[in-house]
Each structure stands twice: as C-alpha cells, then as structure tokens.
Write a protein that holds these residues in place. Structure first.
Motif, short mmCIF file in Angstrom:
data_model
loop_
_atom_site.label_atom_id
_atom_site.label_comp_id
_atom_site.label_asym_id
_atom_site.label_seq_id
_atom_site.Cartn_x
_atom_site.Cartn_y
_atom_site.Cartn_z
N SER A 180 94.14 -46.45 -132.31
CA SER A 180 95.19 -45.84 -133.14
C SER A 180 95.94 -44.79 -132.35
N PRO A 181 97.23 -44.61 -132.65
CA PRO A 181 98.02 -45.47 -133.51
C PRO A 181 98.38 -46.77 -132.80
N THR A 182 99.06 -47.68 -133.47
CA THR A 182 99.44 -48.94 -132.84
C THR A 182 100.72 -48.77 -132.03
N HIS A 183 101.60 -47.92 -132.53
CA HIS A 183 102.86 -47.64 -131.84
C HIS A 183 103.12 -46.14 -131.91
N LEU A 184 103.82 -45.65 -130.88
CA LEU A 184 104.08 -44.22 -130.78
C LEU A 184 105.32 -44.00 -129.93
N SER B 254 93.57 -54.02 -129.41
CA SER B 254 94.93 -54.55 -129.37
C SER B 254 95.92 -53.60 -128.72
N GLY B 255 95.49 -52.36 -128.47
CA GLY B 255 96.32 -51.45 -127.70
C GLY B 255 97.19 -50.53 -128.54
N THR B 256 97.67 -49.49 -127.87
CA THR B 256 98.68 -48.57 -128.42
C THR B 256 99.92 -48.69 -127.56
N ARG B 257 101.04 -49.03 -128.19
CA ARG B 257 102.31 -49.14 -127.45
C ARG B 257 102.96 -47.76 -127.45
N LEU B 258 103.01 -47.12 -126.28
CA LEU B 258 103.62 -45.79 -126.13
C LEU B 258 105.00 -45.95 -125.50
N THR B 259 105.99 -45.38 -126.15
CA THR B 259 107.34 -45.36 -125.61
C THR B 259 107.74 -43.91 -125.40
N VAL B 260 108.15 -43.58 -124.18
CA VAL B 260 108.59 -42.22 -123.86
C VAL B 260 110.11 -42.24 -123.67
N VAL B 261 110.79 -41.39 -124.43
CA VAL B 261 112.26 -41.40 -124.38
C VAL B 261 112.79 -40.06 -123.86
N LEU C 126 108.94 -40.79 -118.29
CA LEU C 126 109.45 -42.08 -118.77
C LEU C 126 108.55 -43.22 -118.29
N GLY C 127 108.02 -43.08 -117.08
CA GLY C 127 107.17 -44.12 -116.50
C GLY C 127 105.82 -44.27 -117.17
N ASP C 128 105.49 -43.37 -118.08
CA ASP C 128 104.23 -43.51 -118.82
C ASP C 128 104.37 -44.50 -119.98
N SER C 129 105.58 -44.97 -120.23
CA SER C 129 105.78 -45.95 -121.28
C SER C 129 105.01 -47.23 -120.93
N ALA C 130 104.13 -47.65 -121.81
CA ALA C 130 103.25 -48.80 -121.53
C ALA C 130 102.41 -49.11 -122.75
#
Lengths: 116, 110
Positions: free
Chosen positions: B7-11, B103-110, B83-87
């Motif tokens: 958790s979480p699944t997306h961030l 199933s993973g956590t999808r991290l997006t850094v903006v 930004l490169g930590d997005s994964a």
C-alpha cells in the motif's frame, strides 16, 4: 557482478506457434536461474526455476534448461495461447546467505504478444 | 491465504518530498526484499530485511531507507524525491527460498 541479458521484444506470435525467448547470464559460481512472468498491472509470478546445471524447469507448458557451458536459460513453449501474452523476465540468484533467499538480478524483460 | 500486500497502489508526489511505502509479507514469511522497476525495465534490487535488520543492499543512494517490524512487515522510505524515482516499487517476501511478489506501488514524481 552478476548480469542477465534477454532478447529484446516485443515478440509477436500467432496462437499455437512455437516460442523461444533467449536468456544468457554472467555470474560467479553456480547461480539459481528463474523465469518470472508479469501480466499488465500485476506483480511478478514465478513461472519456473532451475538450481543446478542440466536441470530443466517446467510449468504450464513452458520449459527452460540450465546450460552452464553456454551460460544460458532459454524459455520455450511448444504452442502459445493468447492468454500467454505478458512480459517475461529471466533472473538469477547467487548462493551464499542462508535463510530468506538471495537477491535476484533480472533481465530487462521480453514482451510477448500472442494473436489469434 | 493472503499473499504479499502493498500500500498504497498508486501515489503522486512532488520533487523534494518524502514518501513511505508499506508491505505486509505472505503469512509465515520472515524476509522482505524491495525492488524498483522503472518503465520498460527489469526490477532492480534495493535492499532486503531479515530479523529487523538490513541484510543486503543494492546500488541505491542513502535517500532510500527501510525498516522491518517485529511482525515482519516492512516500510520503504525515499527522501528528497527526484523525477527519476518514478517507478513501480515491488515488495517480495520469502522464507528460506522462493519469493512471493506483491502487485507493487506505482510512484509518480512530478
């Protein structure tokens, strides 16, 4: 250090075609070798493994043989189905630490698309 | 039998922020490993925790840290996000040999 090289994708096949995904590795000693599969939006699932030279791992019609002389672990399936469409990762784990397993070193993955 | 739960699944986070990702291992598993999977790449080993201590570490900077709790669950912390930590961040648990992945956590850094 350890490394795994896989053939680049995507690989597109018709249903019932023969599949080969090449995988070669570099490692010291005698690693264990694995194939993992990743379906869209999901984590990794272990498909098969082999722990010593000449071992053949098999599961769900997929096979791979641990070839120490060629440092290879190619994945094969005689007749693919649409449901086999996924990304396939070759990986190795070196021996050493007991308990809990050692870290996995993965290839970059090969996307397989199977069409009707 | 529940598998590995993340958790979480997306961030979505902003550069410079800090993030904490959580993992509950499969029942009976005592070892937790974390992997980073960039888009189109294979997973890269970050570190492994066993008996509440970091036992192995991959080639990641100190901005990446972790913790394992007495119930074997684990957290991955990343400071000063880039930004490169997005994964996709994957947790895998194990007992002796054989990993089970979440199933993973999808991290997006903006």
């Amino acid at each position: 250090g350890n490394s795994v090289t896989q053939m680049e994708g995507p690989v597109t096949l018709s249903e019932e075609a023969f599949l080969t995904i090449n995988c070669t590795y570099t490692a010291t000693g005698y690693p264990s070798l694995f194939w993992y599969v990743q379906y869209p939006g999901e984590g990794l699932q272990l498909l098969l493994k082999a722990t010593k030279a000449d071992d053949k791992g098999s599961n769900k019609g997929f096979e791979a043989t641990y070839r120490k002389e060629t440092t290879s672990f190619h994945l094969e399936k005689g007749s693919v189905q649409v449901s086999d469409s996924a990304v396939y990762f070759c990986a190795l784990s070196d021996r050493g630490l007991t308990g809990g397993g050692n870290k996995l070193t993965f290839g970059t993955g090969t996307q397989l698309k199977v069409e009707l | 039998d529940a598998g590995v739960t993340q958790s979480p699944t997306h961030l979505i986070k902003t550069r410079g922020q800090q993030v904490t990702l959580r993992c509950s291992p499969k029942s009976g598993h005592d070892t937790v490993s974390w992997y980073q999977q960039a888009l189109g790449q294979g997973p890269q080993f970050i570190f492994q925790y066993y008996e509440e201590e970091e036992r192995q570490r991959g080639n990641f900077p100190d901005r990446f840290s972790g913790h394992q709790f007495p119930n074997y669950s684990s957290e991955l912390n990343v400071n000063a996000l880039l930004l490169g930590d997005s994964a996709l961040y994957l947790c895998a648990s194990s007992l002796a040999k054989g990993y089970t992945f979440g199933s993973g956590t999808r991290l997006t850094v903006v």
